[in-house]
Every structure is written in structure tokens, then in C-alpha cells.
Write a protein that holds these residues in place. Sequence first.
Motif, mmCIF file in Angstrom:
data_model
loop_
_atom_site.group_PDB
_atom_site.id
_atom_site.type_symbol
_atom_site.label_atom_id
_atom_site.label_comp_id
_atom_site.label_asym_id
_atom_site.label_seq_id
_atom_site.Cartn_x
_atom_site.Cartn_y
_atom_site.Cartn_z
ATOM 1 N N ARG A 71 0.826 -1.213 0.000
ATOM 2 C CA ARG A 71 0.000 0.000 0.000
ATOM 3 C C ARG A 71 0.857 1.257 0.000
ATOM 4 O O ARG A 71 0.444 2.289 -0.540
ATOM 5 N N HIS A 72 2.027 1.188 0.597
ATOM 6 C CA HIS A 72 2.940 2.328 0.519
ATOM 7 C C HIS A 72 3.345 2.577 -0.936
ATOM 8 O O HIS A 72 3.446 3.724 -1.378
ATOM 9 N N LEU A 131 -12.846 12.524 13.780
ATOM 10 C CA LEU A 131 -11.759 12.780 14.716
ATOM 11 C C LEU A 131 -10.388 12.648 14.049
ATOM 12 O O LEU A 131 -10.114 13.329 13.078
ATOM 13 N N GLY A 132 -9.546 11.740 14.540
ATOM 14 C CA GLY A 132 -8.211 11.602 13.966
ATOM 15 C C GLY A 132 -8.215 11.151 12.531
ATOM 16 O O GLY A 132 -7.213 11.307 11.823
ATOM 17 N N GLY A 133 -9.333 10.589 12.070
ATOM 18 C CA GLY A 133 -9.416 10.138 10.684
ATOM 19 C C GLY A 133 -9.230 11.250 9.679
ATOM 20 O O GLY A 133 -8.772 11.018 8.552
ATOM 21 N N THR A 134 -9.580 12.493 10.066
ATOM 22 C CA THR A 134 -9.411 13.626 9.152
ATOM 23 C C THR A 134 -7.924 13.904 8.924
ATOM 24 O O THR A 134 -7.481 14.129 7.799
ATOM 25 N N LEU A 138 -5.042 12.800 5.397
ATOM 26 C CA LEU A 138 -3.928 13.543 4.810
ATOM 27 C C LEU A 138 -2.630 12.752 4.915
ATOM 28 O O LEU A 138 -1.869 12.651 3.954
ATOM 29 N N ALA A 139 -2.401 12.160 6.082
ATOM 30 C CA ALA A 139 -1.143 11.456 6.315
ATOM 31 C C ALA A 139 -0.989 10.232 5.427
ATOM 32 O O ALA A 139 0.121 9.866 5.042
ATOM 33 N N THR A 140 -2.096 9.585 5.092
ATOM 34 C CA THR A 140 -2.049 8.359 4.284
ATOM 35 C C THR A 140 -2.430 8.612 2.827
ATOM 36 O O THR A 140 -2.697 7.667 2.092
ATOM 37 N N ASP A 141 -2.476 9.888 2.431
ATOM 38 C CA ASP A 141 -2.732 10.249 1.033
ATOM 39 C C ASP A 141 -4.118 9.825 0.565
ATOM 40 O O ASP A 141 -4.315 9.476 -0.590
ATOM 41 N N ARG A 142 -5.118 9.856 1.453
ATOM 42 C CA ARG A 142 -6.506 9.670 1.040
ATOM 43 C C ARG A 142 -7.174 11.005 0.739
ATOM 44 O O ARG A 142 -8.266 11.042 0.187
ATOM 45 N N ALA A 143 -6.529 12.100 1.132
ATOM 46 C CA ALA A 143 -7.095 13.424 0.917
ATOM 47 C C ALA A 143 -5.973 14.424 0.688
ATOM 48 O O ALA A 143 -4.836 14.236 1.138
ATOM 49 N N ASP A 144 -6.309 15.498 -0.035
ATOM 50 C CA ASP A 144 -5.378 16.597 -0.261
ATOM 51 C C ASP A 144 -5.696 17.783 0.641
ATOM 52 O O ASP A 144 -4.817 18.575 0.972
ATOM 53 N N LEU A 145 -6.971 17.905 1.012
ATOM 54 C CA LEU A 145 -7.450 19.016 1.823
ATOM 55 C C LEU A 145 -8.399 18.463 2.875
ATOM 56 O O LEU A 145 -9.217 17.586 2.583
ATOM 57 N N ALA A 201 -17.200 6.350 15.766
ATOM 58 C CA ALA A 201 -15.926 5.647 15.673
ATOM 59 C C ALA A 201 -14.926 6.462 14.861
ATOM 60 O O ALA A 201 -15.228 6.944 13.763
ATOM 61 N N ASP A 202 -13.730 6.637 15.402
ATOM 62 C CA ASP A 202 -12.640 7.299 14.707
ATOM 63 C C ASP A 202 -12.310 6.512 13.432
ATOM 64 O O ASP A 202 -12.249 5.286 13.450
ATOM 65 N N THR A 203 -12.096 7.239 12.326
ATOM 66 C CA THR A 203 -11.872 6.577 11.035
ATOM 67 C C THR A 203 -10.391 6.467 10.661
ATOM 68 O O THR A 203 -10.066 6.211 9.505
ATOM 69 N N SER A 204 -9.494 6.663 11.618
ATOM 70 C CA SER A 204 -8.061 6.541 11.332
ATOM 71 C C SER A 204 -7.726 5.140 10.853
ATOM 72 O O SER A 204 -8.240 4.150 11.378
ATOM 73 N N GLN A 205 -6.838 5.068 9.878
ATOM 74 C CA GLN A 205 -6.343 3.788 9.377
ATOM 75 C C GLN A 205 -4.930 3.485 9.864
ATOM 76 O O GLN A 205 -4.579 2.326 10.082
ATOM 77 N N GLU A 206 -4.128 4.536 10.031
ATOM 78 C CA GLU A 206 -2.750 4.338 10.463
ATOM 79 C C GLU A 206 -2.410 5.129 11.724
ATOM 80 O O GLU A 206 -1.725 4.624 12.606
#
Length: 303
Positions: A71-72, A131-134, A138-145, A201-206
Motif C-alpha cells: 500500500r505504501h 476525529l483523527g481520521g481527518t 492527509l497522512a495516508t494520502d486519502r485526501a489533499d485538503l 468511531a474514529d476513522t483513522s487507518q494508520e
Amino acid sequence: MKISLELLQILDAIDRHGSFTAAAAALHRVPSALSHAVSKLESDLDVQLFIREGRRATLNEAGRTLLEDGRHLLRAAGELERRVRRIATGWEAELRIAIDSIVPVERIYPLLDAFYAAGHSTQIRLSQEVLGGTWDALATDRADLAIAAPGDMPPRSGISSRLLCTRTDFVFAIAPHHPLASVPEPIPNSEVRRHRAIVIADTSQELRARSVGLLDGQDILRVPNMPAKAAAQVAGLGIGYLPRWLAEPELATGHLVEKQLAERRQPMPLHIAWRSRQIGRALAWFLDALENPAYLGPLTVGL
């Protein structure tokens, strides 16, 4: 090379959707093509990657390791494609905007209308995070803004931010038939702790998942979004804070009642955040527009 980006995309789709059939539909392929590609990869590597149970396919330890590292590579390849596009034209082929669930998605529609009216051709993809998912998007390149990213920015390079607002207009709301409704105000934490909290539920993946307003030892019911949270509290399944824009209609009808706590929840900053490496013209347009009170003001009403 036995492992290609296409094969990694196939593994990613199977993992996300849970079966070859569902992954094939998502990739607009036939299931037999995916099955053949995976079988060939397993044969070439001389390893088994999946545990197959009926129609379901679950990655084993070897497959999970391959996909997590793969995935990286997929993110890097996607970023490379977008960077080439930006270098060639200045405009992104696609701009991905993540919106925290605290803000109704429709509040940015006037902004999109202005972007389209200006004749810009960049495709826009909206998503909602919690929450942290936002920040994670950005950190995992799912969003630009990211719009309304809450709390502190994580220690990741390549992300910039500015303050949107500090949210304070929250209502501690419960169903009138809930046991806590009869407790004298202000209600102490010792009493609040005894009752189930409804949280999204927080949507963070990493990145590490975040939580807000929970007390140690408190029972939790996790729901997928803000409307579900309000509905669960109306049903008396639990308690919690709601943004005033969401709580007011239920308060007006008597489906919820507002209660005062002895210890109020601390205000939380919300941010506009973005991936800051090689900003394209579409992202720059939105960052400029989000400094305009005509667009910025409606975003923060009732927060």
C-alpha cells in the motif's frame, strides 16, 4: 518482477471488500480474472496469500505483510501520477477533500458551486472522516485538503494547517425518558460515568485513534456518523454531546433535553489542513476561498 502495482491493487480491493466477487465489481473486472491473477502470483512466489472460506477471502500473515508494504507503493505511485499532472498543467486531475463529520457536507456546496462556475475542470472527491481520521486521510494520502480537522496536528511532515474555529457550541443531550434526565443539575462526572456514551468511531487507518469526552470506565456504543449518534440518543441508548445544529431540532420537538454537567467539555480547535508538497492550482483555489468570510462563516455555524 513478479509483483506489479496492478496485483497490489487487486489484493487491496479483495481485502477492503472481503471477496473476489465484490473486489471484481469495484475494479470493473470479472471475478475469474482476479482469481487467475492471484493464483498466478501465489504460484510465482510459491506462497499462499489468502485463506479462502466459501466466497470470502482473508489475507493470511504472508498476504497481510505483502499488502501493508504494498500500500505504501500504491500511494507513492498515485502521488507520482498526480505530481506529473500538476507539473504538466498546474491543475490537479482530482482534488480529494475530507470533511470531519462535525460539519454537514452540504455546507461546502456553495464553495463547490463557485469552483465549477469559474470553469475549473479538476474532479472533486468528497469524503467524511471522524476525529483523527481527518488528519489520517492527509497522512495516508486519502485526501489533499481537510476541513474541520480536530485537535492537534500529528507530527507528520508534508502537512500544513491553519485554525478554522474553536468549537464550543455543543449540547449535552439525552432522551427525556433516560434515567439521567431526572438527576439534579449540574450532573457530576460520577453520575455521568454510570451511563453508556454514544460516540462516533474514529476513522483513522494508520494514526492512533482519538476519542473525546469519554470518562474512564464508561460503557460505549460506537456508531458510524453524526445522524446515527443523534438517533441513538433520541432512542435512549446512551448519552453524549451533540453539535447545536444537530441537537436543536430534537430539542425543539422534545425528543431530547439539554442537561448541564458539573464539568464542562473543553473547547477543541478545528483546522483547515492540507498536503503541502507541490500545491496545485485547485488546492490553492480552495485555500484562498476558505479565507473568504462568505464561505468560511456558514461552515462554522452551530459549532
